[in-house]
Motif scaffolding. Sequence first.
Motif, PDB file in Angstrom:
ATOM      1  N   LEU A 110      41.814 129.943 -36.415  1.00  0.00           N
ATOM      2  CA  LEU A 110      42.033 128.494 -36.470  1.00  0.00           C
ATOM      3  C   LEU A 110      41.820 127.866 -35.090  1.00  0.00           C
ATOM      4  O   LEU A 110      41.201 126.804 -34.954  1.00  0.00           O
ATOM      5  CB  LEU A 110      43.445 128.208 -36.977  1.00  0.00           C
ATOM      6  CG  LEU A 110      43.726 126.774 -37.450  1.00  0.00           C
ATOM      7  CD1 LEU A 110      42.762 126.380 -38.557  1.00  0.00           C
ATOM      8  CD2 LEU A 110      45.161 126.649 -37.927  1.00  0.00           C
ATOM      9  N   ALA A 111      42.334 128.556 -34.059  1.00  0.00           N
ATOM     10  CA  ALA A 111      42.138 128.073 -32.691  1.00  0.00           C
ATOM     11  C   ALA A 111      40.666 128.070 -32.317  1.00  0.00           C
ATOM     12  O   ALA A 111      40.159 127.135 -31.673  1.00  0.00           O
ATOM     13  CB  ALA A 111      42.934 128.934 -31.712  1.00  0.00           C
ATOM     14  N   PHE A 112      39.974 129.145 -32.742  1.00  0.00           N
ATOM     15  CA  PHE A 112      38.558 129.267 -32.412  1.00  0.00           C
ATOM     16  C   PHE A 112      37.749 128.148 -33.059  1.00  0.00           C
ATOM     17  O   PHE A 112      36.924 127.490 -32.408  1.00  0.00           O
ATOM     18  CB  PHE A 112      38.038 130.629 -32.891  1.00  0.00           C
ATOM     19  CG  PHE A 112      36.927 131.170 -32.048  1.00  0.00           C
ATOM     20  CD1 PHE A 112      37.143 132.174 -31.126  1.00  0.00           C
ATOM     21  CD2 PHE A 112      35.643 130.656 -32.172  1.00  0.00           C
ATOM     22  CE1 PHE A 112      36.110 132.672 -30.346  1.00  0.00           C
ATOM     23  CE2 PHE A 112      34.606 131.129 -31.390  1.00  0.00           C
ATOM     24  CZ  PHE A 112      34.842 132.149 -30.478  1.00  0.00           C
ATOM     25  N   VAL A 113      37.989 127.931 -34.368  1.00  0.00           N
ATOM     26  CA  VAL A 113      37.243 126.886 -35.095  1.00  0.00           C
ATOM     27  C   VAL A 113      37.550 125.506 -34.513  1.00  0.00           C
ATOM     28  O   VAL A 113      36.679 124.628 -34.430  1.00  0.00           O
ATOM     29  CB  VAL A 113      37.597 126.944 -36.595  1.00  0.00           C
ATOM     30  CG1 VAL A 113      37.017 125.745 -37.323  1.00  0.00           C
ATOM     31  CG2 VAL A 113      37.077 128.240 -37.210  1.00  0.00           C
ATOM     32  N   ASN A 114      38.793 125.302 -34.097  1.00  0.00           N
ATOM     33  CA  ASN A 114      39.183 124.016 -33.518  1.00  0.00           C
ATOM     34  C   ASN A 114      38.548 123.797 -32.144  1.00  0.00           C
ATOM     35  O   ASN A 114      38.087 122.695 -31.829  1.00  0.00           O
ATOM     36  CB  ASN A 114      40.704 123.941 -33.410  1.00  0.00           C
ATOM     37  CG  ASN A 114      41.164 122.642 -32.759  1.00  0.00           C
ATOM     38  OD1 ASN A 114      41.028 121.565 -33.312  1.00  0.00           O
ATOM     39  ND2 ASN A 114      41.696 122.755 -31.539  1.00  0.00           N
ATOM     40  N   LEU A 115      38.515 124.871 -31.345  1.00  0.00           N
ATOM     41  CA  LEU A 115      38.063 124.720 -29.964  1.00  0.00           C
ATOM     42  C   LEU A 115      36.550 124.827 -29.810  1.00  0.00           C
ATOM     43  O   LEU A 115      36.008 124.355 -28.818  1.00  0.00           O
ATOM     44  CB  LEU A 115      38.753 125.758 -29.077  1.00  0.00           C
ATOM     45  CG  LEU A 115      38.641 125.549 -27.549  1.00  0.00           C
ATOM     46  CD1 LEU A 115      39.207 124.190 -27.150  1.00  0.00           C
ATOM     47  CD2 LEU A 115      39.358 126.662 -26.799  1.00  0.00           C
ATOM     48  N   VAL A 116      35.871 125.427 -30.790  1.00  0.00           N
ATOM     49  CA  VAL A 116      34.427 125.613 -30.640  1.00  0.00           C
ATOM     50  C   VAL A 116      33.698 124.277 -30.533  1.00  0.00           C
ATOM     51  O   VAL A 116      32.644 124.183 -29.894  1.00  0.00           O
ATOM     52  CB  VAL A 116      33.866 126.453 -31.809  1.00  0.00           C
ATOM     53  CG1 VAL A 116      33.791 125.628 -33.103  1.00  0.00           C
ATOM     54  CG2 VAL A 116      32.496 127.017 -31.451  1.00  0.00           C
TER      55      VAL A 116
END
Length: 608
Positions: A295-301
């Motif tokens: 979730l963090a990755f998808v948000n920060l990408v």
Amino acid sequence: MGIINKLHVRWKRYLEIGEVKKPLLLLLPYVARYWETYFWLFVLMFSGIGVTLFFTWFLQNMTDAAIGRNVSEVKTLLLYGVLFTVFSSVLSYFNTYLEAAAVVKVRTDLKNALFHHMMRLPAKYYGNQHSGEMVSRLTNDVNNIEGAIGSNMLSVVRLPLMAVGAFVYLFQINGALALLCVLLGPVAAVSGAVFGKLIRRNGRAVHDALGKLHSFLNDSFAGYAVIRSFTLEKQTYQQYESINGKLLGLEFKLARLRGWFQAGASSAGALSFFVCLGVGVHYVMNGSMSVGDLLAFVNLVQFLVYPLTGLAGMWGAFQRSVAALERVQEVFSEVPETRELPAYQPVSGVKGSIELKGIRFSYDGQTNALERFDLKIPAGKVVALVGPSGAGKSTLIHLLMGFYQPQEGEILFDGLPVSHMSRAQLRSCTAYVPQENYLFDGTVGDNIACGKTDSSEEQWVRAAKEANAHEFIVSLPSGYHTEIGERGVRLSGGQRQRIAIARAILKDAPVLLLDEATSALDSETEYQVQEALEKLMKDRTTIVVAHRLSTIHNADLIAVVDQGRVIEQGTHAELIGKNGLYARLYHIQYNQERSAASRLDQASVSLG
């Protein structure tokens, strides 16, 4: 290495980096003046990047804590979230306020500096530029530089830093996935840089079109009487519609460029999202990533890819601001005639003798308006300049006021070369009354006070009485405080001319320059104005460009000018006796006036 260097040079040349640098250097002193504001903006920028990364960390840990049913950690994280939300709101307020303050301050300073520069430019510049175009550069172009000093400029710095911060954070979560996502960014960045150049060129064309539009509108409103008298309303509207249509076409082109770029940027962002989501789900399923990590990755990408795509978009908007700035720079590149703004300097001890020795002057560097021009003008005498149209009479007046400089020869005031005098000293010695006087929007008193800005109303009245203007002024609704409209449109030609004479009287300069000051007036009004001029000429060196030769019989000296030279000089009687050009011009006018008077008498008899 040689190939890489060549590619670098070609790419730099294609993007016109050097051309962008020049106008930006113009802004540097104005931006540096408010370095403290920009310093805090950069501090807020780094703080904003930190807040973005914190919220990603918050989302990552909150998700994992919720899945792990860790109530204590959820409560702690919620408290952190509330505190950082308040902190983020405070940052947003100060960032918005400081950015707006910086833009307004820099823009105001640049406008002041540009107008200051324009006020010092030589008359030749004003002769080659349309007033509407100059207004456009001072308003539209300066207003459109915001992207080069505000949000776009800061974004050019902020977005790469945001991308670096996002990449470092994502690399800690999953290095392979972070590298995969970042590979999509440079393609969008390169395409955006190319679009940026196209947007800059289009932006320059838009600003040029706006300048032409302002010029057209200026002419249309100033010349409304001519437009209506010749029933040109429809034609004028069609011209306006045509100019607006060209501007619309340029705006549509800009919209298409932005649309193509935005489509590419969106596609790159969407592709990055789906790649990260697909690969990330695979990692979650095999246990190498947690749901919170995904979730963090998808948000920060998006903060990894968007800065690379958004940077190109910001670069395009930045380029459009640079296009406006280039037009401003063009004005600053014009060489002013003085360092400081000339200001009126009271003169004393000036007798007013003038000598012109071997003057040669050309407006365009090809055809001479004056050539081997020699003339001595004694102090306190009235000297009339007569001759055919285009002979160089008005040019001489402009030289005496320092509007232009002769290419050869010398002009002396009381034996002192004009080249040794400042513009302020020279123009303080002269009072000028042209044929078509310019009155400013404001009151009658304001326009008379142009002759001496620190004068009192009592002095206005005294000058107006000498100019035969007091009687009609006091009959106006508010007397000397009556608003006269743009260019004095609410006054008659004779009234405007007498106000111009009043301000010349108020200036009390030792040298008076009259450029056909009564030629456009009817006989009765001319008599009133001529009477005022005679009072003004008393005890002053006066140079009169004469249209009606009957008005200069009593001149101390008449100089006949033809093809840029003095070909005859003397009193009226002496020149009539020579039977030269003056005598021919005088007899032609005399016969024309007699013929006109005879026709008028016959018309009066027939009407009677």
